[in-house]
Scaffold this motif. Structure first.
Motif, PDB file in Angstrom:
ATOM      1  N   ARG A  19     119.629  54.312 173.743  1.00 12.93           N
ATOM      2  CA  ARG A  19     120.999  54.290 174.262  1.00 12.93           C
ATOM      3  C   ARG A  19     121.463  55.660 174.753  1.00 12.93           C
ATOM      4  O   ARG A  19     122.352  55.771 175.604  1.00 12.93           O
ATOM      5  N   GLY A  20     120.859  56.710 174.210  1.00  9.08           N
ATOM      6  CA  GLY A  20     121.258  58.059 174.602  1.00  9.08           C
ATOM      7  C   GLY A  20     121.032  58.379 176.064  1.00  9.08           C
ATOM      8  O   GLY A  20     121.546  59.385 176.570  1.00  9.08           O
ATOM      9  N   ILE A  21     120.289  57.528 176.772  1.00  7.98           N
ATOM     10  CA  ILE A  21     120.056  57.771 178.198  1.00  7.98           C
ATOM     11  C   ILE A  21     121.314  57.459 179.010  1.00  7.98           C
ATOM     12  O   ILE A  21     121.440  57.875 180.157  1.00  7.98           O
TER      13      ILE A  21
ATOM     14  N   ILE B 265     116.948  57.913 170.920  1.00  6.02           N
ATOM     15  CA  ILE B 265     116.739  56.690 170.145  1.00  6.02           C
ATOM     16  C   ILE B 265     117.228  56.925 168.724  1.00  6.02           C
ATOM     17  O   ILE B 265     116.806  57.886 168.065  1.00  6.02           O
ATOM     18  N   SER B 266     118.097  56.045 168.233  1.00  8.07           N
ATOM     19  CA  SER B 266     118.684  56.249 166.906  1.00  8.07           C
ATOM     20  C   SER B 266     117.677  56.010 165.789  1.00  8.07           C
ATOM     21  O   SER B 266     117.698  56.698 164.775  1.00  8.07           O
ATOM     22  N   GLY B 267     116.800  55.022 165.983  1.00  6.16           N
ATOM     23  CA  GLY B 267     115.789  54.741 164.964  1.00  6.16           C
ATOM     24  C   GLY B 267     116.091  53.531 164.110  1.00  6.16           C
ATOM     25  O   GLY B 267     115.769  53.499 162.923  1.00  6.16           O
ATOM     26  N   ALA B 268     116.680  52.497 164.709  1.00  6.73           N
ATOM     27  CA  ALA B 268     116.916  51.243 163.990  1.00  6.73           C
ATOM     28  C   ALA B 268     115.581  50.659 163.545  1.00  6.73           C
ATOM     29  O   ALA B 268     114.562  50.827 164.221  1.00  6.73           O
ATOM     30  N   ILE B 269     115.593  49.962 162.419  1.00  6.94           N
ATOM     31  CA  ILE B 269     114.345  49.449 161.839  1.00  6.94           C
ATOM     32  C   ILE B 269     113.606  48.546 162.820  1.00  6.94           C
ATOM     33  O   ILE B 269     112.374  48.539 162.862  1.00  6.94           O
TER      34      ILE B 269
ATOM     35  N   ASN C 132     121.896  63.134 161.896  1.00  7.46           N
ATOM     36  CA  ASN C 132     121.725  62.122 160.852  1.00  7.46           C
ATOM     37  C   ASN C 132     121.073  60.845 161.375  1.00  7.46           C
ATOM     38  O   ASN C 132     121.014  59.839 160.657  1.00  7.46           O
ATOM     39  N   ALA C 133     120.574  60.862 162.593  1.00  8.91           N
ATOM     40  CA  ALA C 133     119.922  59.675 163.160  1.00  8.91           C
ATOM     41  C   ALA C 133     118.702  59.291 162.329  1.00  8.91           C
ATOM     42  O   ALA C 133     117.898  60.149 161.955  1.00  8.91           O
ATOM     43  N   PRO C 134     118.535  58.007 162.012  1.00 10.51           N
ATOM     44  CA  PRO C 134     117.406  57.559 161.182  1.00 10.51           C
ATOM     45  C   PRO C 134     116.031  57.922 161.748  1.00 10.51           C
ATOM     46  O   PRO C 134     115.071  58.040 160.988  1.00 10.51           O
ATOM     47  N   ILE C 135     115.945  58.115 163.063  1.00  9.37           N
ATOM     48  CA  ILE C 135     114.650  58.426 163.675  1.00  9.37           C
ATOM     49  C   ILE C 135     114.054  59.702 163.105  1.00  9.37           C
ATOM     50  O   ILE C 135     112.829  59.855 163.011  1.00  9.37           O
TER      51      ILE C 135
ATOM     52  N   VAL D 101     117.443  68.481 167.354  1.00  4.45           N
ATOM     53  CA  VAL D 101     118.840  68.077 167.434  1.00  4.45           C
ATOM     54  C   VAL D 101     119.423  68.729 168.683  1.00  4.45           C
ATOM     55  O   VAL D 101     119.739  69.919 168.694  1.00  4.45           O
ATOM     56  N   ALA D 102     119.516  67.945 169.753  1.00  4.10           N
ATOM     57  CA  ALA D 102     119.941  68.490 171.040  1.00  4.10           C
ATOM     58  C   ALA D 102     120.300  67.358 171.980  1.00  4.10           C
ATOM     59  O   ALA D 102     120.009  66.180 171.723  1.00  4.10           O
ATOM     60  N   ASP D 103     120.912  67.715 173.074  1.00  3.81           N
ATOM     61  CA  ASP D 103     121.259  66.770 174.136  1.00  3.81           C
ATOM     62  C   ASP D 103     120.008  66.518 174.974  1.00  3.81           C
ATOM     63  O   ASP D 103     119.401  67.460 175.500  1.00  3.81           O
TER      64      ASP D 103
END
Length: 328
Positions: free
Chosen positions: A216-218, A273-277, A297-300, A309-311
């Motif tokens: 989603r970060g895209i 990518i957040s890292g959802a299961i 704090n992203a699960p990935i 940790v960056a844009d």
């Protein structure tokens, strides 16, 4: 324990998950004091047998027949049933591929046995093998054992074991034994058609050594070319989490996760990518995972080997430029 690994090749190319399954078999053999044999089936597959013979196996079984040149579930089941009844292995292992899903349950049922498919691991509990399967889209794991007598049948999910950890044969080469099977055209009720993955737009991400995946970060489809530039500079494939494919920003064949493809590349670069299961179950077998996300704090980051940790919009152009300079 005698372990037989049924490998997969199609159109004179290995399916690399065959070697992941061979690695699994070697692990189990060490735990149980057993031996591993590898089997290759088809027509004109002697070269594949020689390659397997260089691995740490007791022997290679070469199953060749004119009617096995193209895969059919009937042909494979008839032939492999004869081989298994002759070799009498305790455990028969397969890579969990589309082809194996097609014929292996039928093969097991033909021999009056069950099959535990899509395993991600195993345990040796007091000499008893316990296989681990994911349930509810990877939200929980189940321990499964066999109740019947051998032979037992199981398949391992792509990425469950590392193909590069397959042990070589210490003596140089294992014996390659041709195994004759009786097979007639009347026993084959299906006619092979073109392979599904031969469609012009199709891509098999399971064979990609390097993957750049976006989440989603895209933010918008017009930003995807930046990620594609990174993938091109790496010489890898572009992939995505489910929301990106659901939006139609990338085709569904590029989706990684429980409802997409399961991959185990050498490098998995996760961008935004957040890292959802549901996504993690499809890529956690990667050898090296690099994650870039603004949210620390992203699960990935829990499964990443390296985290930034960056844009991603600052990282992508800088990374592409660095990779292009390295090439030149």
């Amino acid at each position: 324990m005698k372990i037989l690994v049924v490998t997969e090749q199609r159109q004179n190319k290995w399916n690399n998950t065959s070697f992941e399954t061979l690695a699994a078999a070697q692990h189990i053999a060490k735990d149980t004091g057993g031996t591993v044999s590898a089997l290759v089936i088809g027509k004109g597959v002697a070269a594949f047998g020689d390659e397997l013979a260089a691995k740490n196996v007791a022997e290679v079984l070469l199953v060749e027949h004119d009617l096995l040149e193209s895969y059919t579930p009937d042909g494979y089941c008839v032939a492999l049933k004869q081989v298994i009844e002759s070799a009498q292995p305790d455990l028969v292992l397969f890579p969990h591929t589309y082809q194996v899903r097609d014929f292996a349950p039928k093969l097991a049922a033909t021999l009056g046995k069950g099959m535990i498919g899509d395993c991600i691991a195993y345990k040796n509990e007091g000499g008893k093998l316990v296989f681990v399967r994911q349930m509810f889209q990877g939200k929980t794991n189940a321990d499964v054992t066999f109740q019947s007598a051998a032979p037992w049948f199981a398949s391992f999910q792509a990425g469950a074991f590392r193909a590069d950890l397959v042990e070589p044969n210490a003596s140089g080469k294992a014996p390659v034994n041709a195994t004759a099977v009786a097979l007639s055209a009347e026993q084959i009720r299906t006619k092979p058609q073109d392979l599904f993955k031969e469609a012009k737009s199709a891509v098999d991400l399971t064979q990609a050594p390097l993957i750049v995946a976006i989440g989603r970060g895209i933010k918008a489809p017009e930003n995807i070319p930046q990620a594609e530039a990174v993938a091109k500079a790496l010489g890898g494939e572009i992939a995505a989490s489910r929301p990106i494919c659901d939006e139609g920003w990338l085709p569904m064949e590029r989706q990684i996760g429980s409802s997409g493809q399961t991959v185990a590349p050498k490098l998995y670069l996760a961008l935004g990518i957040s890292g959802a299961i549901q996504h993690v179950v499809g890529m956690k077998g990667a050898r090296t995972i690099v994650a870039v996300n603004k949210d620390q704090n992203a699960p990935i980051f829990e499964i990443a080997d390296y985290g930034i940790v960056a844009d991603i919009f600052e990282v992508m152009p800088a990374l592409t430029e660095a990779l292009e300079k390295a090439k030149s």
